[in-house]
Enzyme design. Sequence first.
Site, PDB file in Angstrom:
ATOM      1  N   LYS A 163      28.167 -57.102 -25.911  1.00 42.05           N
ATOM      2  CA  LYS A 163      26.801 -56.650 -25.615  1.00 42.05           C
ATOM      3  C   LYS A 163      25.786 -57.204 -26.620  1.00 42.05           C
ATOM      4  O   LYS A 163      24.754 -57.765 -26.232  1.00 42.05           O
ATOM      5  CB  LYS A 163      26.794 -55.120 -25.603  1.00 42.05           C
ATOM      6  CG  LYS A 163      25.477 -54.454 -25.337  1.00 42.05           C
ATOM      7  CD  LYS A 163      25.684 -53.017 -24.869  1.00 42.05           C
ATOM      8  CE  LYS A 163      26.685 -52.254 -25.713  1.00 42.05           C
ATOM      9  NZ  LYS A 163      26.224 -51.990 -27.087  1.00 42.05           N
ATOM     10  N   THR A 164      26.072 -57.021 -27.904  1.00 50.01           N
ATOM     11  CA  THR A 164      25.153 -57.501 -28.936  1.00 50.01           C
ATOM     12  C   THR A 164      25.158 -59.021 -29.016  1.00 50.01           C
ATOM     13  O   THR A 164      24.108 -59.663 -29.104  1.00 50.01           O
ATOM     14  CB  THR A 164      25.531 -56.902 -30.308  1.00 50.01           C
ATOM     15  OG1 THR A 164      25.396 -55.489 -30.249  1.00 50.01           O
ATOM     16  CG2 THR A 164      24.631 -57.447 -31.401  1.00 50.01           C
ATOM     17  N   ARG A 214      32.160 -42.987 -35.259  1.00 50.96           N
ATOM     18  CA  ARG A 214      31.707 -41.686 -34.763  1.00 50.96           C
ATOM     19  C   ARG A 214      32.893 -40.724 -34.614  1.00 50.96           C
ATOM     20  O   ARG A 214      34.023 -41.136 -34.414  1.00 50.96           O
ATOM     21  CB  ARG A 214      31.007 -41.844 -33.414  1.00 50.96           C
ATOM     22  CG  ARG A 214      29.664 -42.547 -33.482  1.00 50.96           C
ATOM     23  CD  ARG A 214      29.050 -42.687 -32.095  1.00 50.96           C
ATOM     24  NE  ARG A 214      29.876 -43.538 -31.234  1.00 50.96           N
ATOM     25  CZ  ARG A 214      30.732 -43.092 -30.334  1.00 50.96           C
ATOM     26  NH1 ARG A 214      30.895 -41.782 -30.148  1.00 50.96           N
ATOM     27  NH2 ARG A 214      31.437 -43.923 -29.595  1.00 50.96           N
ATOM     28  N   ASP A 229      21.165 -52.522 -27.680  1.00 54.74           N
ATOM     29  CA  ASP A 229      22.060 -51.384 -27.435  1.00 54.74           C
ATOM     30  C   ASP A 229      21.518 -50.270 -26.540  1.00 54.74           C
ATOM     31  O   ASP A 229      22.267 -49.688 -25.777  1.00 54.74           O
ATOM     32  CB  ASP A 229      22.459 -50.772 -28.783  1.00 54.74           C
ATOM     33  CG  ASP A 229      23.635 -49.827 -28.679  1.00 54.74           C
ATOM     34  OD1 ASP A 229      24.647 -50.200 -28.053  1.00 54.74           O
ATOM     35  OD2 ASP A 229      23.555 -48.711 -29.205  1.00 54.74           O
ATOM     36  N   ARG A 266      29.988 -52.891 -39.820  1.00 56.62           N
ATOM     37  CA  ARG A 266      28.702 -52.887 -39.128  1.00 56.62           C
ATOM     38  C   ARG A 266      27.571 -53.422 -40.007  1.00 56.62           C
ATOM     39  O   ARG A 266      27.626 -53.328 -41.233  1.00 56.62           O
ATOM     40  CB  ARG A 266      28.339 -51.461 -38.719  1.00 56.62           C
ATOM     41  CG  ARG A 266      29.178 -50.907 -37.586  1.00 56.62           C
ATOM     42  CD  ARG A 266      28.606 -51.340 -36.268  1.00 56.62           C
ATOM     43  NE  ARG A 266      29.402 -50.883 -35.146  1.00 56.62           N
ATOM     44  CZ  ARG A 266      29.016 -51.033 -33.886  1.00 56.62           C
ATOM     45  NH1 ARG A 266      27.866 -51.599 -33.607  1.00 56.62           N
ATOM     46  NH2 ARG A 266      29.790 -50.624 -32.906  1.00 56.62           N
ATOM     47  N   HIS A 271      23.055 -47.735 -21.836  1.00 58.89           N
ATOM     48  CA  HIS A 271      23.772 -48.251 -22.996  1.00 58.89           C
ATOM     49  C   HIS A 271      23.942 -49.749 -22.770  1.00 58.89           C
ATOM     50  O   HIS A 271      24.968 -50.207 -22.270  1.00 58.89           O
ATOM     51  CB  HIS A 271      25.125 -47.548 -23.130  1.00 58.89           C
ATOM     52  CG  HIS A 271      25.852 -47.901 -24.384  1.00 58.89           C
ATOM     53  ND1 HIS A 271      27.220 -47.991 -24.454  1.00 58.89           N
ATOM     54  CD2 HIS A 271      25.416 -48.173 -25.640  1.00 58.89           C
ATOM     55  CE1 HIS A 271      27.595 -48.302 -25.677  1.00 58.89           C
ATOM     56  NE2 HIS A 271      26.510 -48.430 -26.414  1.00 58.89           N
ATOM     57  N   SER A 289      31.247 -51.081 -27.264  1.00 61.38           N
ATOM     58  CA  SER A 289      31.308 -51.869 -28.485  1.00 61.38           C
ATOM     59  C   SER A 289      32.469 -52.850 -28.425  1.00 61.38           C
ATOM     60  O   SER A 289      33.581 -52.503 -28.020  1.00 61.38           O
ATOM     61  CB  SER A 289      31.471 -50.936 -29.687  1.00 61.38           C
ATOM     62  OG  SER A 289      31.656 -51.668 -30.870  1.00 61.38           O
ATOM     63  N   LYS A 313      23.114 -42.516 -32.481  1.00 61.66           N
ATOM     64  CA  LYS A 313      23.678 -42.121 -31.187  1.00 61.66           C
ATOM     65  C   LYS A 313      23.288 -40.700 -30.795  1.00 61.66           C
ATOM     66  O   LYS A 313      23.256 -40.368 -29.605  1.00 61.66           O
ATOM     67  CB  LYS A 313      25.191 -42.275 -31.197  1.00 61.66           C
ATOM     68  CG  LYS A 313      25.659 -43.721 -31.206  1.00 61.66           C
ATOM     69  CD  LYS A 313      25.114 -44.505 -30.011  1.00 61.66           C
ATOM     70  CE  LYS A 313      25.716 -45.900 -29.936  1.00 61.66           C
ATOM     71  NZ  LYS A 313      25.104 -46.705 -28.840  1.00 61.66           N
TER      72      LYS A 313
END
Length: 516
Positions: free
Chosen positions: A226-227, A44, A241, A306, A204, A222, A185
Site C-alpha cells: 500500500k505505502t 498494535r 494509509d 517503522r 484503509h 500492512s 489508528k
Amino acid sequence: MTTRAKIFHNLTESALIAHALKNQEGQMAANGALTVETGLRTGRSPKDRFIVKDAITENTVDWGTVNQPFDPAKFDKLFEEASAYVAQKDHYVSDVQVGADPNHAISIEMTTETAWQHLFGRCLFILRSENSVAANRPHWKILNAPGFIPNPPIHGTHSDGCVILNFTRRSVLLCGMRYAGEMKKAMFSVMNFLMPDEDVLPMHCGSNVGENGDVALFFGLSGTGKTTLSAEPSRYLLGDDEHGWAPKTTFNFEGGCYAKCIDLSKEREPLIWNAIQFGAIMENVVLDPVTLEPDYHDVSLTQNTRAAYPLEFVPKRIMQNHAGLPNAVIFLTCDLFGVLPPAAKLTREQAAYYFLSGYTALVGSTEMGQGTGVKTTFSTCFGAPFFPRPPKIYADLLMKKIDQTGAEVYLVNTGWTGGGYGKGGERFSIPTTRAVVNGIVEGKLKNVEFTTLPGFNVQIPVSIPGVDSKLLDPRKTWASQADYETNAKELIRQFQENFKRFHVDQAIIDAGPTEM
C-alpha cells in the site's frame, strides 16, 4: 520545594526532538531521524482496544472480539486518574486535526506525556490552522500516557495497557502504550465510525494522483504494498494509509506517512528512503553502534520496524491534501496460495465481495501476538481492527460510490505465483507489480482483451504493457496443473467459509468464487 510541571504548547519539530533527546527517549540516527524503541509492544495490541458502550454506540457498533465494550463509569475513573498523572509531569499539547477536507474534519487537542510521541502525532496528524476545520465540526481530545499503567482488576482493562474510544465524551485515552501507531489508528477508528453518517466512505488505503488529476486508491493490509505503490515517483502522493471518499472529494485523514522499514532500499523505494530525515521518527530500527546508520534488514527487535514522517518530506505530493474523485480502485492482496492473478477486473458486486473478504496475508504483522511468520488472513474492508460499524454499511457505501463515479475496481496480487509460499512459488517483484498498477491507473487496460479465470470467475487481462503475458494467467505459471487446482480449490473453500458470517444481498454472495 516542589517544581511545578510545565505544559509545552505547539512546540516545533526541532524543539520536540531536543526535548526527546534531553529526556533520553531516543537517539539520532545518521540519516537525521529520531530513533526510539517501544519495548515489549512493537505493534498494535488489539485485545487492549475498547469502545465505551453508551447511548451513542450501543446499537451502532458491531460488538465482538474486535470492538470490545467498555463501561462508561470505568472510563471516567481511568481518564481522571491518567489526567492527574500527566498533570504532575512536564507534558506536551498541540492543536491538530484529522481530515484534510474542512467539512469532514475533526479538531483535536492532543496531549502526550513524551516528546517523541508528540512528534509522532505532529507527523501523522494535520496541524490545525485558521479555516482548516469548519466551525460546526466536533472537537476531540487525545490523552496519551505511556507511563500510566492501568490495573486490570481496578480499571477494567485486560492488561497493563489500553486504548479506549469514547464517542460521548469525544475522547481517546491511551495508557501504558509506547507503540505510537496506537494513537494514529485510534483516530482512524473514530473517523471510520463517524464518516458513514456524512456519506463519506472511510478507507484503509493509500492514494496518488496523476498529471491529469486522475485519482487511484490502494487498499491493503500492512506489508502488501500500500505505502510502496502509492509512493510512485511518476505520480503525486495524496497519502499512504487513511482516506475518505466524499461526495465531491477524496481527502487524506492524515498529514504524514507511516512506512514499514523492513528491507527498505533506496533503489526500490526512493521516496520513502529520502523522506526519513531530520524531523522523522524511526521505531525499533536497529542502528549500527558505531556509525548510527540504520540497518533495515535487522529484525531483532521486530519485523514491524517503522518510520513516521510528514508529507512535506515527499517532494511530489498533492499540496492541499485532497483531490477529485477516484478513477481506479485497487485491492492489494498478498496471495500465499499463488493462484490469484496479478490483475483481475471486478464487477461492483465482486468489488463488494472482495472488499468484505479482505483476503491477504499478514507480512511482518503490525499486531502483537501474531508471531513473525507469514500467514493467510481475511480482514474485513482490508482493515477489520479499525471499522466499528457493521461491515455491510461500508460495503453498501463502496458500491454506491462506484455507481456514482464509474471507478474501475481491480484485484492486484502482490503475493506468490507459480506455486504457494514455501512450496516452490515466487513473489511478484515490485517492478512487475508497479507495471501492473501503472497499466491500471493510466487506463491502458480499457481496450485490452480479457478472459475469465475459472473458479474465481474474475476477468484477467490478456496483456499489460511491460508485463510478461505468461504471468497474467496464474494457471500458466505452475509446473503442475493438478497442484494449481488443489491450491485454488482450497483458497476458494476458505473464501466461502469466511463469507458465511456476512449478511448481504444474494447478488454479492453469488459474485464470489465457486466450485471449479
